[in-house]
Design a protein around this motif. Structure first.
Motif, mmCIF file in Angstrom:
data_model
loop_
_atom_site.group_PDB
_atom_site.id
_atom_site.type_symbol
_atom_site.label_atom_id
_atom_site.label_comp_id
_atom_site.label_asym_id
_atom_site.label_seq_id
_atom_site.Cartn_x
_atom_site.Cartn_y
_atom_site.Cartn_z
ATOM 1 N N ALA A 55 -16.588 -3.815 -4.753
ATOM 2 C CA ALA A 55 -17.880 -3.130 -4.240
ATOM 3 C C ALA A 55 -17.806 -2.870 -2.775
ATOM 4 O O ALA A 55 -18.507 -2.182 -1.924
ATOM 5 C CB ALA A 55 -19.125 -4.116 -4.269
ATOM 6 N N LEU A 56 -16.663 -3.012 -2.118
ATOM 7 C CA LEU A 56 -16.158 -2.926 -0.790
ATOM 8 C C LEU A 56 -16.039 -1.423 -0.362
ATOM 9 O O LEU A 56 -15.786 -0.553 -1.214
ATOM 10 C CB LEU A 56 -14.980 -3.681 -0.217
ATOM 11 N N SER A 57 -16.775 -0.858 0.742
ATOM 12 C CA SER A 57 -16.568 0.312 1.061
ATOM 13 C C SER A 57 -15.001 0.639 1.616
ATOM 14 O O SER A 57 -14.263 -0.375 1.950
ATOM 15 C CB SER A 57 -17.378 0.527 2.445
ATOM 16 N N HIS A 58 -14.561 1.707 1.901
ATOM 17 C CA HIS A 58 -13.387 2.159 2.272
ATOM 18 C C HIS A 58 -13.115 1.669 3.567
ATOM 19 O O HIS A 58 -11.797 1.044 4.117
ATOM 20 C CB HIS A 58 -13.105 3.501 2.344
ATOM 21 N N ALA A 59 -13.968 1.591 4.501
ATOM 22 C CA ALA A 59 -13.864 0.870 6.025
ATOM 23 C C ALA A 59 -13.590 -0.516 5.665
ATOM 24 O O ALA A 59 -12.683 -1.128 6.463
ATOM 25 C CB ALA A 59 -14.961 1.228 6.792
ATOM 26 N N ALA A 60 -14.331 -1.126 4.993
ATOM 27 C CA ALA A 60 -13.956 -2.719 4.839
ATOM 28 C C ALA A 60 -12.666 -2.901 4.029
ATOM 29 O O ALA A 60 -12.128 -3.968 4.476
ATOM 30 C CB ALA A 60 -15.126 -3.303 3.880
ATOM 31 N N GLN A 61 -12.226 -2.125 3.131
ATOM 32 C CA GLN A 61 -11.103 -2.025 2.499
ATOM 33 C C GLN A 61 -9.888 -2.027 3.658
ATOM 34 O O GLN A 61 -9.025 -2.728 3.615
ATOM 35 C CB GLN A 61 -10.946 -1.141 1.442
ATOM 36 N N TYR A 62 -9.905 -1.186 4.497
ATOM 37 C CA TYR A 62 -9.107 -0.893 5.742
ATOM 38 C C TYR A 62 -9.061 -2.250 6.420
ATOM 39 O O TYR A 62 -7.972 -2.691 6.939
ATOM 40 C CB TYR A 62 -9.284 0.337 6.482
ATOM 41 N N GLY A 63 -10.106 -2.696 6.935
ATOM 42 C CA GLY A 63 -10.078 -4.062 7.753
ATOM 43 C C GLY A 63 -9.701 -4.972 6.916
ATOM 44 O O GLY A 63 -8.922 -5.794 7.706
ATOM 45 N N LEU A 64 -9.602 -5.297 5.690
ATOM 46 C CA LEU A 64 -8.984 -6.276 5.004
ATOM 47 C C LEU A 64 -7.761 -6.264 5.069
ATOM 48 O O LEU A 64 -7.121 -7.206 5.029
ATOM 49 C CB LEU A 64 -9.742 -6.546 3.593
ATOM 50 N N LEU A 65 -7.208 -4.911 4.782
ATOM 51 C CA LEU A 65 -5.782 -4.687 4.536
ATOM 52 C C LEU A 65 -4.970 -4.939 5.753
ATOM 53 O O LEU A 65 -4.028 -5.601 5.891
ATOM 54 C CB LEU A 65 -5.446 -3.328 4.179
ATOM 55 N N GLN A 66 -5.504 -4.703 7.049
ATOM 56 C CA GLN A 66 -5.210 -5.033 8.477
ATOM 57 C C GLN A 66 -4.961 -6.510 8.410
ATOM 58 O O GLN A 66 -3.931 -7.082 9.088
ATOM 59 C CB GLN A 66 -5.859 -4.328 9.584
ATOM 60 N N LEU A 67 -5.924 -7.344 7.921
ATOM 61 C CA LEU A 67 -6.108 -8.849 8.256
ATOM 62 C C LEU A 67 -4.897 -9.035 7.273
ATOM 63 O O LEU A 67 -4.099 -10.129 7.575
ATOM 64 C CB LEU A 67 -7.473 -9.065 7.511
ATOM 65 N N MET A 68 -4.687 -8.550 5.882
ATOM 66 C CA MET A 68 -3.441 -9.368 5.040
ATOM 67 C C MET A 68 -2.344 -8.713 5.585
ATOM 68 O O MET A 68 -1.256 -9.448 5.181
ATOM 69 C CB MET A 68 -3.710 -8.559 3.667
ATOM 70 N N ARG A 69 -2.162 -7.925 6.435
ATOM 71 C CA ARG A 69 -0.631 -7.414 7.135
ATOM 72 C C ARG A 69 -0.309 -8.575 8.201
ATOM 73 O O ARG A 69 0.763 -8.358 8.279
ATOM 74 C CB ARG A 69 -0.691 -5.980 7.522
ATOM 75 N N LEU A 70 -1.348 -9.281 8.338
ATOM 76 C CA LEU A 70 -0.603 -10.358 9.606
ATOM 77 C C LEU A 70 0.196 -11.390 9.101
ATOM 78 O O LEU A 70 0.329 -11.667 8.008
ATOM 79 C CB LEU A 70 -1.861 -11.192 10.171
ATOM 80 N N ARG A 71 1.289 -11.718 10.056
ATOM 81 C CA ARG A 71 2.270 -12.795 9.325
ATOM 82 C C ARG A 71 2.373 -13.758 10.367
ATOM 83 O O ARG A 71 1.736 -13.833 11.713
ATOM 84 C CB ARG A 71 3.622 -12.043 9.340
ATOM 85 N N GLY A 72 3.154 -14.817 9.864
ATOM 86 C CA GLY A 72 3.284 -15.867 10.930
ATOM 87 C C GLY A 72 2.225 -16.921 10.974
ATOM 88 O O GLY A 72 1.291 -16.942 10.067
ATOM 89 N N PRO A 73 1.725 -17.359 12.397
ATOM 90 C CA PRO A 73 0.848 -18.270 12.570
ATOM 91 C C PRO A 73 -0.619 -17.648 12.234
ATOM 92 O O PRO A 73 -1.495 -18.453 11.731
ATOM 93 C CB PRO A 73 0.969 -18.799 13.853
ATOM 94 N N ARG A 74 -0.636 -16.416 12.364
ATOM 95 C CA ARG A 74 -2.101 -15.902 12.105
ATOM 96 C C ARG A 74 -2.349 -15.359 10.506
ATOM 97 O O ARG A 74 -3.233 -14.879 10.442
ATOM 98 C CB ARG A 74 -2.141 -14.489 13.238
ATOM 99 N N ALA A 75 -1.207 -15.603 9.832
ATOM 100 C CA ALA A 75 -1.508 -15.177 8.428
ATOM 101 C C ALA A 75 -2.668 -15.876 7.626
ATOM 102 O O ALA A 75 -2.791 -16.877 8.112
ATOM 103 C CB ALA A 75 0.007 -15.434 7.491
ATOM 104 N N VAL A 76 -3.011 -15.131 6.968
ATOM 105 C CA VAL A 76 -4.338 -15.940 5.968
ATOM 106 C C VAL A 76 -3.849 -15.537 4.505
ATOM 107 O O VAL A 76 -3.163 -14.852 4.169
ATOM 108 C CB VAL A 76 -5.391 -14.991 6.628
ATOM 109 N N CYS A 77 -4.922 -16.376 3.947
ATOM 110 C CA CYS A 77 -4.735 -16.251 2.319
ATOM 111 C C CYS A 77 -5.932 -15.550 2.060
ATOM 112 O O CYS A 77 -7.107 -15.817 2.598
ATOM 113 C CB CYS A 77 -4.871 -17.722 1.754
ATOM 114 N N VAL A 78 -5.808 -14.525 0.886
ATOM 115 C CA VAL A 78 -6.991 -13.574 0.490
ATOM 116 C C VAL A 78 -7.207 -13.828 -0.919
ATOM 117 O O VAL A 78 -6.287 -13.494 -1.644
ATOM 118 C CB VAL A 78 -6.678 -12.295 1.157
#
Length: 346
Positions: free
Chosen positions: A145-168
């Motif tokens: 149900a996410l909008s395209h804007a929220a999808q882009y924001g989530l994708l940017q978060l998932m691209r983080l690596r190293g200590p800033r990486a997260v699980c989605v």
């Protein structure tokens, strides 16, 4: 809107949004912050299969082959995964699966944030930002149900690596690949999440588990209501195993809670189950009309004919309703007549 967070045990009382600084002050007005206690979400304990199980994760147990496959897959991937897509019907226990997976993941020392669609829009959508994010993971309960804007924001978060990486982790009722084909979901995001897919079975696919699940729900409901735990007769269990359970575990929980509040009987029978079904039956959902596979020209002509009928054959008025000139309307009608004649001669 729902925003929840689960940190590493012990939980005590945590106000995630305020303590972790997940959002800025302007976004706080849009968030409903929920406190959690260690009594409600007790610490995970190691199970025989190596996974850390919580007390509320009994819904994932049972003798059925369907759930055995899910538990086996969770055991294999839990220590290593970073993204996961859970699929299935509503009420199949996706959030419990997400918590158990996260308890075993490399990110478990940081909180897990649970977001519904509206919460995800606030955090990841246009204008949303996670200024001092300290969460180790996110579970999105309505990811399709996410909008395209929220999808882009989530994708940017998932691209983080190293200590800033997260699980989605995300839960979807529908195949994201179909949404990608329709332009409603980002291909990169679908591919990133789909690297690990866990299909959650409905209760219809794990009927062998229904007696065990009912006993656990009945025991808990009786304890909460301060009553003696009733026994379930054979006719009660037989009816339950034959039932379709359209809302799965959510419906089972509601029905048992209703029975606990309505009856002091020490033996539950078929009539009790049927009464609970009537009270807790799912609300009918309006199904979308099936798509008609016809040419666009045919659809346009059908609409024109419908407008003409509504205007009682007045072509001038019909042209005004359609927003076209009368000459254009005549030309379209002549084209339709010519096409119909060609079809008859052909």
């Amino acid at each position: 809107m729902r925003v929840e967070s689960f940190g590493s045990p012990p939980f005590c009382f945590k106000w995630l949004i305020l303590v972790a600084g997940v959002v800025d002050n302007g976004m706080m007005n849009h968030l409903h912050v929920l406190p959690f206690s260690s009594a409600k979400f007790p610490a995970a304990v190691p199970g025989k299969d190596g996974l850390r199980w919580r007390a509320e994760s009994f819904s994932l147990h049972g003798p059925s082959p369907a759930m055995a496959r899910v538990r086996s897959q969770m055991q294999r991937v839990a220590p290593y995964f970073r993204t996961a897509l859970l699929t299935g019907e509503p009420g199949t226990g996706a959030e419990v699966v997400a918590r158990v997976l996260y308890d075993q993941s490399p990110f478990r020392s940081r909180p897990l944030c649970v977001l519904d669609a509206s919460g995800a829009e606030v955090c990841f959508g246009e204008g949303g930002r996670l200024r001092e994010r300290k969460d180790g993971g996110y579970f999105l309960a309505e990811i399709e149900a996410l909008s395209h804007a929220a999808q882009y924001g989530l994708l940017q978060l998932m691209r983080l690596r190293g200590p800033r990486a997260v699980c989605v982790m995300g839960f979807a009722r529908y195949d994201l690949r179909a949404l990608v084909g329709g332009g409603r979901f980002l291909s990169e995001l679908a591919n990133s999440l789909g690297g690990l897919r866990i299909a959650l079975p409905s209760l219809r696919e794990r009927r062998e588990d229904i007696p065990m699940l009912l006993r656990e729900f009945v025991s808990r409901a009786a304890m909460q209501a301060g009553r003696d735990e009733p026994q379930m007769g054979e006719d009660f269990l037989e009816t339950a195993c034959e039932y379709a359970w359209p809302r799965n575990l959510d419906q089972m929980s509601e029905m048992v809670e209703w029975l606990a509040g309505q009856s002091n009987k020490l033996m539950l029978g078929r009539e009790d189950f049927e009464a609970a079904c009537v009270v807790c039956q799912p609300r009918p959902e309006s199904e979308p009309a099936p798509v008609r596979l016809i040419r666009l020209e045919e659809m346009v002509q059908e609409h024109i004919r419908g407008v003409l009928v509504a205007c009682k054959g007045n072509k001038l008025k019909a042209a005004e309703v359609l927003g076209i000139s009368r000459s254009t309307l005549y030309r379209m009608l002549d084209s339709a007549v010519s096409a119909s004649a060609l079809q008859r001669t052909g």
